[in-house]
Enzyme design. Structure first.
Site, mmCIF file in Angstrom:
data_model
loop_
_atom_site.group_PDB
_atom_site.id
_atom_site.type_symbol
_atom_site.label_atom_id
_atom_site.label_comp_id
_atom_site.label_asym_id
_atom_site.label_seq_id
_atom_site.Cartn_x
_atom_site.Cartn_y
_atom_site.Cartn_z
ATOM 1 N N TYR A 183 0.825 -1.199 0.000
ATOM 2 C CA TYR A 183 0.000 0.000 0.000
ATOM 3 C C TYR A 183 0.862 1.254 0.000
ATOM 4 O O TYR A 183 1.855 1.359 0.727
ATOM 5 C CB TYR A 183 -0.934 0.033 1.209
ATOM 6 C CG TYR A 183 -1.780 1.263 1.241
ATOM 7 C CD1 TYR A 183 -2.844 1.404 0.364
ATOM 8 C CD2 TYR A 183 -1.483 2.320 2.092
ATOM 9 C CE1 TYR A 183 -3.607 2.556 0.352
ATOM 10 C CE2 TYR A 183 -2.249 3.474 2.092
ATOM 11 C CZ TYR A 183 -3.296 3.578 1.222
ATOM 12 O OH TYR A 183 -4.045 4.732 1.205
ATOM 13 N N HIS A 232 -1.741 -1.143 6.454
ATOM 14 C CA HIS A 232 -2.998 -1.256 5.721
ATOM 15 C C HIS A 232 -3.734 -2.547 6.039
ATOM 16 O O HIS A 232 -4.328 -3.185 5.163
ATOM 17 C CB HIS A 232 -2.819 -1.077 4.214
ATOM 18 C CG HIS A 232 -3.898 -0.238 3.604
ATOM 19 N ND1 HIS A 232 -4.824 -0.726 2.725
ATOM 20 C CD2 HIS A 232 -4.207 1.059 3.783
ATOM 21 C CE1 HIS A 232 -5.658 0.232 2.379
ATOM 22 N NE2 HIS A 232 -5.308 1.331 3.016
ATOM 23 N N HIS A 332 -7.548 10.993 9.289
ATOM 24 C CA HIS A 332 -7.318 10.497 7.933
ATOM 25 C C HIS A 332 -7.603 11.617 6.931
ATOM 26 O O HIS A 332 -8.642 12.251 6.994
ATOM 27 C CB HIS A 332 -8.279 9.323 7.713
ATOM 28 C CG HIS A 332 -8.113 8.592 6.439
ATOM 29 N ND1 HIS A 332 -9.125 8.473 5.504
ATOM 30 C CD2 HIS A 332 -7.079 7.886 5.940
ATOM 31 C CE1 HIS A 332 -8.713 7.733 4.494
ATOM 32 N NE2 HIS A 332 -7.476 7.365 4.721
ATOM 33 N N ASP A 336 -8.923 11.327 -1.060
ATOM 34 C CA ASP A 336 -10.366 11.111 -1.073
ATOM 35 C C ASP A 336 -11.055 11.784 0.108
ATOM 36 O O ASP A 336 -12.132 11.365 0.535
ATOM 37 C CB ASP A 336 -10.723 9.629 -1.158
ATOM 38 C CG ASP A 336 -10.111 8.792 -0.054
ATOM 39 O OD1 ASP A 336 -9.424 9.353 0.812
ATOM 40 O OD2 ASP A 336 -10.317 7.561 -0.048
#
Length: 426
Positions: A183, A232, A332, A336
């Protein structure tokens, strides 16, 4: 008289049993979807009877953005039109409870967009930035960490040096692994002859080579930089402890997402055995689940995608809980998360004593075109806007030039398979 199932009934606005302070009312709620970097972003716009007062909130669930947009347009809007925008807590609770089955990333992202938009409106009505409404700053700016990755260790360290030369003191290191399991960087083409899936993910290879990455990093980058790493979620509890202990000599700032959510009950034991701080939480899809990571002693840093737990309001509550338990925040915030969501992260960061570190994504210029006011980092630090609300707008004409397609995360995730062909989470 029988009900015609083809006709949607009118939904009367349910007002609380207290008077509104003035005549301002919510007139419309809608989702705006755009992808200026190719990543679908969902933003909720809440309009009021005053054309100059509207709010924006982040509702980005990239992998299922159509479901969120429909939730906003078809369900949220009819519940809140006619309400006074001041009653943020009551409005978002009403939307959550109205679905009966609550929590989950679709509903919570839709609610997050509404929640953040109402905070934006509150700031604009008061003439203050949102962080001022939260009690004001406890720090001048927010240190962030950047992402350094590469196909091999040399490339990853070169990327890290670039960030360090630009002022960053916290850098996350990721290097390619066989298959698609590495990742943060693309998979390598290493082959394993005779295996069912010759370029598959090999957890033992990962456990051997990751300490090599950090040994090189400490030797070549020095002791002043803070190093981070994202697993991840692809380890068992025992493997997570083995990796954490192997990384002890390199003094990581944190080790991220060592376990999948299915194994969160094991996090307290993993944390107790780990010599490096554990950061987990981005896969939490409710405030309750995130809170349990803190109260059960499973994390050193809580790391939520705050739109997935419902927005700014629950994030503030979680930060306060973290402060009481000696846990720090590390929200986070990759590509996105929309610029509105990133601004919400920073608003909590600068007003919370529990702050630890903030993830940073460098937005490209098309994002700044679509979202005027998008925050820009300086030498590794972010500062909130001082304009009322979030200080961020959306140019809908520009947004329409970057239409969203379906996320390709599905394709990537289904390609993460082991040497034997078995699928790996998440």
């Amino acid at each position: 008289m029988p009900v015609d199932p083809t006709v949607e009934p009118a939904f009367p606005t349910v007002t609380p049993p207290w008077p509104a302070p003035d005549d301002l009312r919510i007139t419309a709620v809608r989702a705006i979807v755009t992808a200026p970097e190719g990543i679908p972003l969902v933003v909720v716009r809440v309009d009021t009877t005053d054309p100059q007062i509207y709010g924006l909130g982040c509702a980005t669930f990239t992998q299922r953005w159509r479901a969120v947009a429909t939730y906003v347009d078809e369900h949220v809007a009819r519940l809140v039109v006619g309400r006074h925008p001041e009653d943020i807590e009551d409005i978002v609770r009403a939307v959550k409870f109205s679905s009966y089955w609550r929590e989950g990333p679709v509903g919570n992202n839709a609610i997050s967009g509404l929640d953040m938009a109402l905070w934006d409106i509150a700031g604009k009505r008061a003439g203050l930035p949102v962080h001022a409404l939260l009690g004001g700053r406890v720090r001048a700016a927010v240190p962030t960490y950047a992402h350094a990755s590469g196909g091999d260790i040399d490339a990853t360290l070169a990327s890290a040096r670039t960030w360090m030369d630009s002022g960053w003191r916290h850098v996350r290191l990721q290097v390619s692994q066989p298959g698609r399991g590495g990742y943060g960087s693309t998979g390598s083409e290493a082959a394993y002859p005779g295996q069912p899936n010759e370029d598959g993910w090999d957890v033992q290879h990962y456990l051997r080579t990751t300490p090599e990455l950090f040994a090189r990093a400490r030797a070549e980058l020095g002791d002043e930089v803070n190093l981070l790493h994202d697993v991840h979620s692809r380890l068992t509890p025992k493997q997570a402890v083995l990796l954490a202990r192997a990384l002890e000599p390199y003094r990581l700032f944190f080790l991220e997402d060592v376990l999948a959510p299915e194994f969160f009950d094991d996090l307290p034991a993993v944390r107790a055995a780990s010599p490096v701080p554990i950061a987990v939480g981005e896969l939490c899809t409710s405030l309750t689940d995130a809170a349990r990571l803190i109260t059960d002693g499973g994390v050193d840093l809580i790391r939520c995608h705050i739109t997935a737990i419902g927005g700014l309001t629950p994030a503030r509550k979680l930060a306060t809980l973290a402060e009481f338990h000696g846990v720090q925040t590390a929200w986070h915030s990759p590509g996105d998360v929309s610029p509105v969501g990133a601004a919400a992260n920073v608003a909590v960061d600068v007003t919370s004593a529990a702050f630890g570190i903030q993830e940073y994504h460098h937005y490209s210029e098309p994002v700044h075109e679509v979202f005027p006011g998008t925050l820009r980092a300086e030498a590794g630090y972010l500062r909130p806007n001082v304009a009322p609300g979030w200080g961020i707008d959306i140019d809908e004409e520009a947004a329409a030039r970057y239409p969203a397609g379906l996320s390709r995360h599905d394709e990537w995730a289904l390609g993460v398979r082991g040497l034997d062909g078995a699928l790996y989470a998440p």
